[in-house]
Design a protein around this motif. Sequence first.
Motif, PDB file in Angstrom:
ATOM      1  N   ILE A   1      64.220  60.653 -35.109  1.00  0.00           N
ATOM      2  CA  ILE A   1      63.939  60.004 -36.391  1.00  0.00           C
ATOM      3  C   ILE A   1      64.641  58.654 -36.465  1.00  0.00           C
ATOM      4  O   ILE A   1      64.067  57.656 -36.928  1.00  0.00           O
TER       5      ILE A   1
ATOM      6  N   ARG B   1      62.708  55.185 -36.909  1.00  0.00           N
ATOM      7  CA  ARG B   1      62.952  54.301 -38.056  1.00  0.00           C
ATOM      8  C   ARG B   1      63.343  52.900 -37.589  1.00  0.00           C
ATOM      9  O   ARG B   1      62.809  51.899 -38.079  1.00  0.00           O
TER      10      ARG B   1
ATOM     11  N   GLU C   1      57.414  54.492 -44.127  1.00  0.00           N
ATOM     12  CA  GLU C   1      58.771  55.037 -44.149  1.00  0.00           C
ATOM     13  C   GLU C   1      58.922  56.106 -45.232  1.00  0.00           C
ATOM     14  O   GLU C   1      59.490  57.180 -44.989  1.00  0.00           O
ATOM     15  N   THR C   2      58.384  55.820 -46.422  1.00  0.00           N
ATOM     16  CA  THR C   2      58.572  56.716 -47.559  1.00  0.00           C
ATOM     17  C   THR C   2      57.737  57.981 -47.461  1.00  0.00           C
ATOM     18  O   THR C   2      58.227  59.085 -47.724  1.00  0.00           O
TER      19      THR C   2
ATOM     20  N   ILE D   1      57.858  59.066 -42.530  1.00  0.00           N
ATOM     21  CA  ILE D   1      59.099  59.295 -41.786  1.00  0.00           C
ATOM     22  C   ILE D   1      60.092  60.137 -42.589  1.00  0.00           C
ATOM     23  O   ILE D   1      60.685  61.088 -42.064  1.00  0.00           O
ATOM     24  N   GLN D   2      60.297  59.795 -43.860  1.00  0.00           N
ATOM     25  CA  GLN D   2      61.262  60.551 -44.667  1.00  0.00           C
ATOM     26  C   GLN D   2      60.878  62.020 -44.848  1.00  0.00           C
ATOM     27  O   GLN D   2      61.747  62.894 -44.719  1.00  0.00           O
TER      28      GLN D   2
ATOM     29  N   GLU E   1      61.682  63.723 -41.671  1.00  0.00           N
ATOM     30  CA  GLU E   1      63.134  63.847 -41.528  1.00  0.00           C
ATOM     31  C   GLU E   1      63.671  65.020 -42.340  1.00  0.00           C
ATOM     32  O   GLU E   1      64.505  65.795 -41.856  1.00  0.00           O
TER      33      GLU E   1
END
Length: 260
Positions: free
Chosen positions: A186, A190, A243-244, A247-248, A251
């Motif tokens: 991760i 990122r 990202e929001t 990826i998050q 994660e």
Amino acid sequence: MKLAAALDVPRQRPDWLRLKLPSLIALLVLWQASAMLIADPVFPTPWATVETGYAHLMAGDLLLNLAATLARVAVSFLFAMVIGSAIGIALGRSQPADAIFGGWLSIALNMPALVTMVLCYVWFGLTEVAAILAVTINKAPTVAAIMREGARALDRQLLETTEVFGVSRWKVLRQVVLPQLAPSFIASARAGLALTWKIVLVVELLGRPNGIGFQIRTFFNYFDIAGILAYSLAFIAVVLAIETFLIQPIERRTGRWRAA
């Protein structure tokens, strides 16, 4: 009835609303005040930037260039993650391999991105393959370095225990190795996402006929600062959305085993 309601404890507002939103508003106010103070076309107001972006959106060129850049970012990112992860895990799990090839990784990490781009364009021409290759070569060493450290930190005693009890390799990979490597993966994803799109813009600026970088070069030739900012903010918004919303959540999902 939820516990917070039962205890009559007021709910906290979401983090983005409580902290991030006021910070973004303050940034816009600062931007507006600076633009009004400078009062020069080279420093447009937020509203002028939004108007320019909307005009390009309606004209269709914003979406076309955004799609071209996103395609290059996606392909380069995928190749870099796969190649970098494989190299990093191999070096992290083998001390002899790390001793032999660790210096190569250090050289690759310190190679200027601009040099790699120019060499790829000279050797392979101003082609899409050269652009993707240049970005991948610049991004993969960063992934490899992060994944190498993650592989070094694997719990060796736990792995030895799975060997003693004859646990299948697939089960060890899925339930032991991958959960421990997830934070490193991760982190590399990122950092890599932010790095990849920046390199892609430079690649497009140097030698592609479309994309955000190409369009920014065009705006620069005409000193269209509002266009540069509009295109940049549009792509930043897309990356932040990735990202929001991608990826998050991944994660949080991969990190559940730590809280168990």
